[in-house]
Design an enzyme around this catalytic site. Structure first.
Site, PDB file in Angstrom:
ATOM      1  N   HIS A  41      19.715 -46.758  16.980  1.00 20.12           N
ATOM      2  CA  HIS A  41      21.109 -46.309  17.039  1.00 20.12           C
ATOM      3  C   HIS A  41      20.747 -45.300  15.802  1.00 20.12           C
ATOM      4  CE1 HIS A  41      24.006 -48.698  18.918  1.00 20.12           C
ATOM      5  NE2 HIS A  41      23.168 -49.263  18.387  1.00 20.12           N
ATOM      6  N   GLY A 128      23.450 -52.234  33.920  1.00 18.27           N
ATOM      7  CA  GLY A 128      24.923 -52.950  33.150  1.00 18.27           C
ATOM      8  C   GLY A 128      23.472 -53.247  32.772  1.00 18.27           C
ATOM      9  N   SER A 132      19.757 -47.574  30.938  1.00 21.33           N
ATOM     10  CA  SER A 132      19.913 -45.900  30.625  1.00 21.33           C
ATOM     11  C   SER A 132      19.709 -46.472  32.424  1.00 21.33           C
ATOM     12  CB  SER A 132      18.516 -45.484  30.033  1.00 21.33           C
ATOM     13  OG  SER A 132      18.757 -45.304  28.549  1.00 21.33           O
ATOM     14  N   SER A 134      22.488 -45.122  33.431  1.00 15.08           N
ATOM     15  CA  SER A 134      22.801 -43.739  33.691  1.00 15.08           C
ATOM     16  C   SER A 134      22.522 -42.858  33.429  1.00 15.08           C
ATOM     17  CB  SER A 134      24.698 -43.570  32.359  1.00 15.08           C
ATOM     18  OG  SER A 134      24.006 -44.305  31.601  1.00 15.08           O
ATOM     19  N   GLU A 171      27.601 -36.503  29.961  1.00 14.13           N
ATOM     20  CA  GLU A 171      27.765 -38.752  29.480  1.00 14.13           C
ATOM     21  C   GLU A 171      29.439 -38.478  28.214  1.00 14.13           C
ATOM     22  OE1 GLU A 171      25.079 -41.066  29.999  1.00 14.13           O
ATOM     23  OE2 GLU A 171      26.073 -42.667  28.505  1.00 14.13           O
ATOM     24  N   ASP A 183      17.666 -41.165  25.443  1.00 13.92           N
ATOM     25  CA  ASP A 183      18.201 -41.341  26.677  1.00 13.92           C
ATOM     26  C   ASP A 183      17.493 -40.223  28.180  1.00 13.92           C
ATOM     27  OD1 ASP A 183      19.019 -43.961  25.570  1.00 13.92           O
ATOM     28  OD2 ASP A 183      20.817 -44.439  26.807  1.00 13.92           O
TER      29      ASP A 183
HETATM   30  C1  GLA Z   1      22.178 -46.162  23.575  1.00 11.11           C
HETATM   31  C2  GLA Z   1      22.439 -44.267  23.685  1.00 11.11           C
HETATM   32  C3  GLA Z   1      21.266 -43.460  22.820  1.00 11.11           C
HETATM   33  C4  GLA Z   1      21.334 -44.966  21.442  1.00 11.11           C
HETATM   34  C5  GLA Z   1      20.857 -46.015  21.930  1.00 11.11           C
HETATM   35  C6  GLA Z   1      21.095 -46.789  20.620  1.00 11.11           C
HETATM   36  O1  GLA Z   1      21.068 -46.555  24.464  1.00 11.11           O
HETATM   37  O2  GLA Z   1      22.603 -44.093  25.169  1.00 11.11           O
HETATM   38  O3  GLA Z   1      21.645 -43.038  22.286  1.00 11.11           O
HETATM   39  O4  GLA Z   1      22.036 -44.457  21.090  1.00 11.11           O
HETATM   40  O5  GLA Z   1      22.387 -47.018  22.650  1.00 11.11           O
HETATM   41  O6  GLA Z   1      19.853 -46.428  19.551  1.00 11.11           O
END
Ligand code: GLA
Length: 394
Positions: A41, A128, A132, A134, A171, A183
């Site tokens: 985050h 899920g 990542s 997606s 996205e 990601d």
């Molecule tokens: C998801 C989001 C990223 C990032 C993480 C938290 O994976 O796609 O962009 O913000 O949460 O670090």
């Protein structure tokens, strides 16, 4: 977990393409999922993060079309989704097709000339699981579009960063998930045996050697199977809180707060909740810097301690963990892990732990038992190594 080898998936996705669309694809491209080692985050706060690319990838068999139509099918879903390039929007095609069509929409908005596509996707990235899937899908399609429409963006780090930015827009705007850029950068820019230090303020990247094998350790990923959705509003709420705090402090992003000035900044914020959110972001960015230094010094014990501190901060200050993630990380630690933390957006998804190679099976079993005792869905654990970025397979 899929046991299929990359060559098997490439062959299967090409065969499925031919069955669905009636001719062989022009090529197959693939892009990896990721786990973030630390720096959670922080990306949408202009901060630092440190992902690795997974061996698990999403594969796209693709042919260009000259009628401006995008047709999409998936080995994991029934049916063919279709949309005209000119009609791509947050409403169309909707669902998983947004991640494919959205990339073409974003490339066009960037002034690049792209046509329609036939696309068939298959993936070994668990869905899920917060790994990542997606972004892997977007990046596989971006790689294919770059090659098929001669955009020439795959051959340089700058080109790949530009593709990553377009995938983020796909996205954010078309799929409607307000994620940061980690990601997609991971999927397009990571290298084998290295983590990617990503500075989300300057856009600078650096490859940090990451090879636990050599030290007798492994990175154990546990998919907790706890429900996880980035479009459910919680992620957006965290992001909004950070952006509002930055506005209140008169700064562009929370990255501007130096750790030495954190207490003073916190005093200027109105609510305890916002103070905790900000404290997570600022301390987490600092932990990334320390983790990179520790990795470079070969001090895995310290990396483990930083993992633990990151998890505590995400659980207590940022409040994005969940029971399953807390049980999995605590169990890994009590069975010898050097450190363990949730990875990705949270609210479910996966956790990672650094464990001695010889302990991996015991830690996996202990987490499974703990989940059974708690009445949780059975988790799936597997070890991963830092793998390569998006590329053309055939
Ligand atoms: C998801 C989001 C990223 C990032 C993480 C938290 O994976 O796609 O962009 O913000 O949460 O670090």
């Amino acid at each position: 977990m899929s046991e299929r080898t990359p060559a098997e998936v490439v062959e299967a996705v090409a065969a499925a393409f031919e069955r669905t669309f009636g001719s062989a694809p022009a090529g197959v491209w693939s892009a990896p999922g990721r786990v973030n080692l630390i720096g959670e985050h922080t990306d949408y706060n202009g901060g630092l993060c440190l992902p690795i690319a997974l061996p698990q990838r999403t594969y796209a068999a693709v042919s260009p079309r000259d009628d401006g139509v995008v047709r999409m099918a998936s080995a994991q879903q029934d049916g063919v989704v279709e949309v005209a390039l000119d009609d791509i929007s947050p409403e169309q095609p909707g669902d998983w097709g947004s991640y494919v069509a959205g990339v073409l929409w974003a490339l066009r908005r960037d002034g690049l000339t792209v046509g329609g596509l036939d696309v068939l996707v298959d993936s070994t990235v668990p869905f899920g699981a917060g790994l990542s899937s997606s972004a892997a899908l977007e990046c596989a399609v971006a790689a294919a579009a770059s090659d098929l429409f001669d955009l020439d963006l795959m051959g340089s780090a700058e080109g790949r960063a530009r593709l990553a930015a377009r995938c983020v827009e796909a996205e954010n705007v078309i799929a409607g998930a307000p994620t940061g850029g980690m990601d997609q950068s991971a999927s397009l820019l990571c290298e084998e045996a290295a983590a990617l230090l990503l500075d989300c303020r300057s856009g600078e990247t650096r490859h940090v050697p990451f090879d636990l094998d050599a030290a007798g350790y492994v990175l154990l990923v546990t998919d907790t199977k706890a429900e996880h959705a980035l479009v459910d509003g919680q992620y957006a709420a965290r992001r909004d809180a950070c952006e509002q705090a930055a506005r209140d402090l008169g700064i562009e992003t929370l990255r501007e707060i130096d750790p030495s000035g954190l207490d003073a900044a916190l005093e200027r914020l109105g609510s305890d909740e916002v103070r905790r959110r900000v404290r997570h972001v600022v301390t987490e960015i600092e932990r990334v810097t320390r983790a990179v230094a520790s990795l470079e010094a070969g001090d895995l014990d310290e990396v483990g301690r930083l993992f633990d501190a990151s998890h505590a901060s995400l659980r207590d200050d940022y409040e994005v963990s969940c029971e399953e993630l807390d049980v999995a990380t605590a169990t890994a630690r009590s069975h010898g892990a050097l450190g363990a933390r949730m990875t990705g957006g949270g609210f479910g998804g996966s956790c990672i732990a650094i464990v001695r190679a010889s302990d991996a099976d015991a830690v996996t079993a202990a987490i499974a038992t703990a989940f059974e005792d708690e009445g949780f869905t059975a988790p799936v654990s597997f070890t991963v190594t830092a793998s390569g970025p998006a590329h053309r397979d055939v």
